[in-house]
Design an enzyme around this catalytic site. Structure first.
Site, mmCIF file in Angstrom:
data_model
loop_
_atom_site.group_PDB
_atom_site.id
_atom_site.type_symbol
_atom_site.label_atom_id
_atom_site.label_comp_id
_atom_site.label_asym_id
_atom_site.label_seq_id
_atom_site.Cartn_x
_atom_site.Cartn_y
_atom_site.Cartn_z
ATOM 1 N N ARG A 64 18.909 -5.288 35.144
ATOM 2 C CA ARG A 64 17.574 -5.623 34.656
ATOM 3 C C ARG A 64 17.709 -6.480 33.415
ATOM 4 N NH1 ARG A 64 18.084 -3.187 30.375
ATOM 5 N NH2 ARG A 64 16.091 -3.911 29.601
ATOM 6 N N ALA A 66 15.679 -10.079 31.666
ATOM 7 C CA ALA A 66 15.461 -11.432 32.182
ATOM 8 C C ALA A 66 16.738 -12.266 32.303
ATOM 9 C CB ALA A 66 14.424 -12.150 31.315
ATOM 10 N N ARG A 98 11.793 -9.342 41.683
ATOM 11 C CA ARG A 98 11.044 -8.980 40.474
ATOM 12 C C ARG A 98 10.166 -10.181 40.112
ATOM 13 N NH1 ARG A 98 13.148 -5.305 36.848
ATOM 14 N NH2 ARG A 98 11.071 -5.383 35.947
ATOM 15 N N ASP A 253 10.082 -11.557 29.451
ATOM 16 C CA ASP A 253 10.442 -11.777 30.847
ATOM 17 C C ASP A 253 9.881 -13.090 31.372
ATOM 18 O OD1 ASP A 253 11.695 -9.178 32.390
ATOM 19 O OD2 ASP A 253 10.641 -8.655 30.554
ATOM 20 N N LYS A 264 7.868 -6.104 28.462
ATOM 21 C CA LYS A 264 7.681 -4.719 28.877
ATOM 22 C C LYS A 264 6.377 -4.160 28.331
ATOM 23 C CE LYS A 264 9.097 -0.830 30.723
ATOM 24 N NZ LYS A 264 9.304 -0.672 32.168
#
Length: 379
Positions: A64, A66, A98, A253, A264
């Site tokens: 996980r 970016a 994602r 992200d 987030k």
């Protein structure tokens, strides 16, 4: 995809357990990932032999962050090519794993384009696969270099905004070596301050619902010997009110063309708190996270996570994902609102720090100029 091994030892730095790496055992090439769903209790690696396994690892958050997703996506295309699978099909599946994290599609596209360019030049399948792998490795190197430059630029900005050192920094989610080919984005800035004796305290939001601050940022801070304190997300306001926060540092992200920042969930409330309390709110991300094709924050697709991540808490030693793996904390059948990200408008962002420098104030023109300087223009 299978567990490779568990690692032990308390003295190793996080960077000694690579987030991901390419290996070529006799049975064929593989992508090896540190399974972040098992941290901090154990360091276990996963072996991906094909793109579907990597897609599952991405969706489950085994890998996980970016920048790391961009690198993983590029290696995933190279893996499909090296093992003789349909490269375009693999690329499409990986890019959609994602939707909010733009780096993932950027990395996938770089490796896929390198693959097709090699074929267009008359290369065979092996040469095209080698070209895709070279593109992935180059992206990996570039991200490590970008991480070091972001840390340098970010620390310089902190020292300009907060002369005298002794920084008390609040961060959200996880932005260290676990999300990067190097030492990270926002966390790398705090780590640079720590190494120069200018970090007084790192405040770590636990970051609901998956506790990526508690599990991962605290893990990295502890291994780096940083002075840190963990807090619940909704305790941040009391810290601001008490005057205990000098700056907020977060990652991203996706950054839209107007400077809106998707990060987030829980980042936007921090920006509002920071503005009210006159505290700098700084976003640290590589230029590849800027998506000039996304006009503004309302155009950013926000991923919705499963409701059980809110209605259950993890049992000790349990993996992070999987319905029914946790302890229920809400009545059976409770609906949960669980966006993975929220969007902070540019007027609440003090600066965006990239490897090419900082943009402050955050404007569409400033971002476009920075991206042009980096040779990063996406329609």
């Amino acid at each position: 995809m299978a567990d490779l091994q568990a690692r032990t030892g308390e003295d190793k730095r996080a960077t000694e357990v690579p987030v991901l790496r390419w290996e070529e055992p006799p049975e064929g090439p593989v992508l090896v990932l540190l399974d972040q769903t098992r941290l901090p209790s154990e360091e276990v690696e996963l072996v991906c032999t094909d793109a579907p396994a990597l897609v599952e690892a991405i969706r489950s958050l085994a890998v996980r962050g970016a920048p790391a997703l961009g690198i993983a996506g590029a290696y995933g295309v190279a893996l499909a090519a090296a093992r003789g699978f349909d490269v375009d099909e693999a690329a499409q599946a990986l890019a959609g794993a994602r939707p909010t994290a733009v780096n993932l599609s950027v990395g996938v596209r770089r490796a896929r384009d390198a693959y097709h360019a090699a074929l267009a030049r008359g290369g065979d399948a092996g040469q095209a696969a080698a070209a895709a792998l070279a593109a992935a490795r180059q992206l990996h190197r570039e991200d490590a270099e970008a991480s070091a430059r972001m840390a340098e630029h970010g620390l310089a900005l902190l020292d300009e905004l907060l002369p005298g050192g002794g920084h008390r920094i609040l961060t959200h989610c996880n932005t260290g070596a676990l999300v990067s080919g190097g030492e990270g984005t926002a966390f790398a800035v705090a780590l640079a301050a720590h190494r120069q004796g200018r970090l007084r305290r790192l405040w770590v939001d636990e970051t609901r619902p998956l506790l990526q601050g508690a599990r991962l940022t605290a893990y990295e801070a502890a291994r780096s010997g940083m002075a840190y304190t963990l807090l619940t997300d909704n305790a941040a306001g009391s810290l601001f009110a008490a005057g205990e926060v000098d700056a907020v540092l977060i990652g991203a992200d996706r950054i839209a063309a107007d400077g809106s920042v998707a990060n987030k969930v829980g980042s936007y409330p921090l920006a509002v708190l920071a503005r009210y309390h006159h505290v700098p709110f700084i976003v640290v991300a590589p230029v590849t996270t800027v998506d000039l094709g996304t006009v503004d924050g309302t155009s950013i697709e926000v991923e919705q996570r499963p409701g059980y991540e809110v209605t259950e808490v993890l049992a000790p030693q349990a993996q992070v994902s999987g319905a029914g793996s946790g302890i229920p904390v809400a009545p059976l059948g409770t609906q949960a609102y669980n966006p993975a990200f929220d969007v902070t408008p540019p007027e609440l962002v003090t600066a965006i720090v990239t490897e090419e420098g900082a943009v402050s104030p955050v404007t569409a023109e400033g971002l476009a100029e920075l991206c042009g300087k980096a040779g990063h223009a996406r329609a």
